[in-house]
Design a protein around this motif. Structure first.
Motif, PDB file in Angstrom:
ATOM      1  N   THR A 215       0.844  -1.219   0.000  1.00  0.00           N
ATOM      2  CA  THR A 215       0.000   0.000   0.000  1.00  0.00           C
ATOM      3  C   THR A 215       0.871   1.257   0.000  1.00  0.00           C
ATOM      4  N   ASN A 216       2.196   1.086   0.211  1.00  0.00           N
ATOM      5  CA  ASN A 216       3.071   2.272   0.145  1.00  0.00           C
ATOM      6  C   ASN A 216       3.532   2.527  -1.285  1.00  0.00           C
ATOM      7  N   ALA A 217       3.056   1.703  -2.224  1.00  0.00           N
ATOM      8  CA  ALA A 217       3.353   1.946  -3.643  1.00  0.00           C
ATOM      9  C   ALA A 217       2.103   2.517  -4.294  1.00  0.00           C
ATOM     10  N   LYS A 218       2.270   3.580  -5.051  1.00  0.00           N
ATOM     11  CA  LYS A 218       1.116   4.218  -5.697  1.00  0.00           C
ATOM     12  C   LYS A 218       0.819   3.446  -6.977  1.00  0.00           C
ATOM     13  N   THR A 219       0.099   2.340  -6.804  1.00  0.00           N
ATOM     14  CA  THR A 219      -0.149   1.386  -7.879  1.00  0.00           C
ATOM     15  C   THR A 219      -1.499   1.649  -8.521  1.00  0.00           C
ATOM     16  N   ASN A 220      -1.509   1.747  -9.848  1.00  0.00           N
ATOM     17  CA  ASN A 220      -2.759   2.067 -10.557  1.00  0.00           C
ATOM     18  C   ASN A 220      -3.896   1.172 -10.095  1.00  0.00           C
ATOM     19  N   GLY A 221      -3.670  -0.143 -10.081  1.00  0.00           N
ATOM     20  CA  GLY A 221      -4.745  -1.103  -9.801  1.00  0.00           C
ATOM     21  C   GLY A 221      -5.364  -0.945  -8.419  1.00  0.00           C
ATOM     22  N   LEU A 222      -4.627  -0.317  -7.503  1.00  0.00           N
ATOM     23  CA  LEU A 222      -5.143  -0.147  -6.133  1.00  0.00           C
ATOM     24  C   LEU A 222      -6.386   0.741  -6.125  1.00  0.00           C
ATOM     25  N   TYR A 223      -6.489   1.600  -7.139  1.00  0.00           N
ATOM     26  CA  TYR A 223      -7.499   2.652  -7.075  1.00  0.00           C
ATOM     27  C   TYR A 223      -8.916   2.179  -7.363  1.00  0.00           C
ATOM     28  N   VAL A 224      -9.082   0.882  -7.674  1.00  0.00           N
ATOM     29  CA  VAL A 224     -10.462   0.379  -7.735  1.00  0.00           C
ATOM     30  C   VAL A 224     -11.030   0.324  -6.315  1.00  0.00           C
ATOM     31  N   ASN A 225     -10.151   0.114  -5.330  1.00  0.00           N
ATOM     32  CA  ASN A 225     -10.621   0.143  -3.924  1.00  0.00           C
ATOM     33  C   ASN A 225     -11.054   1.564  -3.579  1.00  0.00           C
ATOM     34  N   SER A 226     -10.250   2.541  -4.059  1.00  0.00           N
ATOM     35  CA  SER A 226     -10.585   3.949  -3.810  1.00  0.00           C
ATOM     36  C   SER A 226     -11.900   4.327  -4.485  1.00  0.00           C
ATOM     37  N   LEU A 227     -12.104   3.789  -5.709  1.00  0.00           N
ATOM     38  CA  LEU A 227     -13.351   4.097  -6.433  1.00  0.00           C
ATOM     39  C   LEU A 227     -14.540   3.500  -5.693  1.00  0.00           C
ATOM     40  N   LEU A 228     -14.412   2.248  -5.254  1.00  0.00           N
ATOM     41  CA  LEU A 228     -15.526   1.594  -4.542  1.00  0.00           C
ATOM     42  C   LEU A 228     -15.914   2.405  -3.306  1.00  0.00           C
ATOM     43  N   ALA A 229     -14.910   2.835  -2.556  1.00  0.00           N
ATOM     44  CA  ALA A 229     -15.184   3.566  -1.309  1.00  0.00           C
ATOM     45  C   ALA A 229     -15.723   4.969  -1.592  1.00  0.00           C
ATOM     46  N   GLY A 230     -15.061   5.673  -2.478  1.00  0.00           N
ATOM     47  CA  GLY A 230     -15.456   7.064  -2.747  1.00  0.00           C
ATOM     48  C   GLY A 230     -16.828   7.152  -3.395  1.00  0.00           C
ATOM     49  N   GLU A 231     -17.102   6.238  -4.335  1.00  0.00           N
ATOM     50  CA  GLU A 231     -18.401   6.307  -5.022  1.00  0.00           C
ATOM     51  C   GLU A 231     -19.528   5.867  -4.093  1.00  0.00           C
ATOM     52  N   GLU A 232     -19.239   4.920  -3.208  1.00  0.00           N
ATOM     53  CA  GLU A 232     -20.245   4.526  -2.207  1.00  0.00           C
ATOM     54  C   GLU A 232     -20.602   5.730  -1.348  1.00  0.00           C
ATOM     55  N   ALA A 233     -19.600   6.501  -0.944  1.00  0.00           N
ATOM     56  CA  ALA A 233     -19.855   7.688  -0.116  1.00  0.00           C
ATOM     57  C   ALA A 233     -20.704   8.697  -0.892  1.00  0.00           C
ATOM     58  N   ARG A 234     -20.323   8.970  -2.148  1.00  0.00           N
ATOM     59  CA  ARG A 234     -21.038  10.003  -2.908  1.00  0.00           C
ATOM     60  C   ARG A 234     -22.452   9.534  -3.237  1.00  0.00           C
ATOM     61  N   ARG A 235     -22.619   8.225  -3.466  1.00  0.00           N
ATOM     62  CA  ARG A 235     -23.968   7.675  -3.725  1.00  0.00           C
ATOM     63  C   ARG A 235     -24.866   7.902  -2.515  1.00  0.00           C
ATOM     64  N   ASN A 236     -24.234   7.960  -1.340  1.00  0.00           N
ATOM     65  CA  ASN A 236     -25.003   8.133  -0.095  1.00  0.00           C
ATOM     66  C   ASN A 236     -25.024   9.579   0.395  1.00  0.00           C
ATOM     67  N   GLY A 237     -24.656  10.499  -0.500  1.00  0.00           N
ATOM     68  CA  GLY A 237     -24.819  11.913  -0.160  1.00  0.00           C
ATOM     69  C   GLY A 237     -23.649  12.534   0.587  1.00  0.00           C
ATOM     70  N   TYR A 238     -22.536  11.820   0.715  1.00  0.00           N
ATOM     71  CA  TYR A 238     -21.343  12.389   1.376  1.00  0.00           C
ATOM     72  C   TYR A 238     -20.369  12.830   0.284  1.00  0.00           C
ATOM     73  N   GLU A 239     -19.354  13.619   0.685  1.00  0.00           N
ATOM     74  CA  GLU A 239     -18.402  14.086  -0.331  1.00  0.00           C
ATOM     75  C   GLU A 239     -17.249  13.106  -0.542  1.00  0.00           C
ATOM     76  N   GLU A 240     -16.882  12.370   0.508  1.00  0.00           N
ATOM     77  CA  GLU A 240     -15.723  11.481   0.409  1.00  0.00           C
ATOM     78  C   GLU A 240     -15.856  10.374   1.459  1.00  0.00           C
ATOM     79  N   ALA A 241     -15.027   9.366   1.355  1.00  0.00           N
ATOM     80  CA  ALA A 241     -15.048   8.246   2.320  1.00  0.00           C
ATOM     81  C   ALA A 241     -13.803   8.293   3.205  1.00  0.00           C
ATOM     82  N   ILE A 242     -13.914   7.667   4.364  1.00  0.00           N
ATOM     83  CA  ILE A 242     -12.731   7.268   5.128  1.00  0.00           C
ATOM     84  C   ILE A 242     -12.743   5.744   5.083  1.00  0.00           C
TER      85      ILE A 242
END
Ligand SMILES: Cc1[nH+]cc(COP(=O)(O)O)c(CN[C@@H](CCC(=O)O)C(=O)O)c1O
Length: 305
Positions: A155-182
Motif C-alpha cells: 500500500t506504500n506503492a502508488k499502484t494504478n490497480g489499487l485505485y479500484v478500492n478507492s473508487l468503490l469507497a469514494g463512489e459509495e460515499a457520494r452515492r449516499n450523499g457524502y463528499e468522500e469516504a474514510i
C-alpha cells in the motif's frame, strides 16, 4: 482550458494531446500494472514551482520496484521532461500526472517482454474537493469497503490497480450523499481516504495513522507533520480506532490534490464545532503560505520551472 493543453510527454517524445494513446491490449489496462504520481506546480511569488518534486519522482521509482518494473528514464530525464511539459502548455499552477505502466506486447499476468511505457501530463486542477470544502470542511462516510492490507499488496506503492478500492469507497460515499469516504484497514482501524491521508486533532495534539496501518506514505502528510513540529504541535503516528473519530476535536485530509481539507462530519456525527477547527486552520494556512512562497522556509522543496 482544454485547447491550451496540447502537449504530453510520452516515452521520450513530446506528443500532441490527441496522439498520446496506447493499444487496447496494453498490459496495464488489463491488469492495473502501472504506477503513478500526483504533484502540484504552484504559481508562487517567485514564479511557478513544483512542490516536493524530488520526493514524488523518488516515490515513482520506489512504487515500480515491487513489480520489477524498470523505468527506462532517469530521474533527471523525467524532471526535465516534466518542466518542459509545463512550459509547453503555458501552465503556471497545474497538477502533474506522471505514469509508468507495462505497455503493449503480450497478455497474461506475467508482463514478459512488455515494455515499460512512461507518460507525463499536466493540467489545471483546482481544489480537489471544492473551494468551499477548504473553508468549511466536508461530510465523510466510513466506507463499507476496507483498505487492502499492506501484507496483500504494497500500500506504500502508488499502484494504478489499487485505485479500484478507492473508487468503490469514494463512489459509495457520494452515492449516499457524502463528499468522500474514510476507509478502515482490515483490523478496523482508520487507514486513509480514497486519495488522501487522514489527521485527527485532540487536545491540541496531532494524530495520524502510522505507515504500518496500510496507508500511502503521503508527501503532504509528511509536510504537515513537519509544519506541526515546527510550530510545537506534538505529533503522534499511531493506530486510530474508528471510535476515536467521533470524539476528535478536529479531522482533516491531506494530499497533493486535496491539499489540507477539513472534515466536519463523519457518518453525520458532527466533529468538534462542525467546521474547520483552529489547529486545522493553522496548519492549512501554514501549508498555503509555504506553497505560495509567502515564507522562505523549505526552499529545497521547490523545483522552479
Ligand atoms: C490512497 C492515497 N493516500 C494518500 C494520498 C496523499 O498522498 P500525497 O499526495 O503524497 O500527499 C494519495 C494521493 N492521491 C493522489 C491522486 C488523486 C486522484 O484523484 O488521482 C493525489 O492527491 O494526487 C492517495 O492516492
Amino acid at each position: 482550458e482544454r485547447d491550451s493543453l496540447d502537449t504530453i510527454w510520452m516515452n521520450g517524445e513530446f506528443t500532441d494531446w490527441e496522439d498520446a494513446t496506447t493499444h487496447v491490449l496494453t498490459h496495464g489496462l488489463h491488469y492495473g500494472t502501472g504506477v503513478f504520481e500526483g504533484a502540484r506546480c504552484y504559481d508562487t511569488e517567485n514564479g511557478p514551482a513544483i512542490f516536493r518534486w524530488d520526493a514524488h519522482v523518488e516515490r515513482l521509482f520506489d512504487s515500480a520496484k515491487p513489480y520489477d518494473m524498470e523505468i527506462p528514464f532517469s530521474k533527471d530525464e523525467l524532471t526535465e521532461a516534466t518542466l518542459e511539459v509545463i512550459r509547453r502548455n503555458d501552465l503556471e499552477s497545474c497538477y502533474i500526472r506522471p505514469v509508468a505502466y507495462y505497455g503493449y506486447h503480450q497478455l497474461g499476468v506475467s508482463p514478459g517482454d512488455c515494455p515499460t511505457d512512461v507518460a507525463i501530463a499536466a493540467w489545471p486542477w483546482g481544489a480537489y474537493l471544492g473551494e468551499e470544502a477548504l473553508r468549511n470542511g466536508i461530510d465523510v462516510m466510513i466506507s463499507s469497503w476496507r483498505k487492502h492490507a499492506s501484507s496483500q499488496i504494497p500500500t506504500n506503492a502508488k499502484t494504478n490497480g489499487l485505485y479500484v478500492n478507492s473508487l468503490l469507497a469514494g463512489e459509495e460515499a457520494r452515492r449516499n450523499g457524502y463528499e468522500e469516504a474514510i476507509v478502515l484497514n482490515k483490523e478496523g482501524n482508520v487507514a486513509e481516504g480514497p486519495g488522501e491521508n487522514v489527521f485527527m486533532v485532540r487536545d491540541g495534539e496531532l494524530y495520524t495513522p502510522s505507515l504500518s496501518e496500510s496507508i500511502l506514505d503521503g508527501i503532504t502528510r509528511d509536510t504537515v507533520i513537519t509544519l506541526a513540529e515546527e510550530r510545537g504541535i506534538p505529533v503522534h503516528e499511531t493506530a486510530i480506532s474508528r471510535g476515536e473519530l467521533n470524539t476528535a476535536d478536529e479531522l482533516f485530509f491531506t494530499g497533493s490534490a486535496a491539499e489540507v481539507t477539513p472534515i466536519r462530519k463523519v457518518d453525520n456525527v458532527v466533529i468538534g464545532e462542525g467546521t474547520r477547527g483552529p489547529v486545522t486552520e493553522e496548519l492549512q494556512s501554514a501549508f498555503f503560505d509555504l506553497v505560495d512562497r509567502k515564507t522562505d522556509e523549505h526552499d529545497d522543496w521547490f523545483t522552479y520551472i
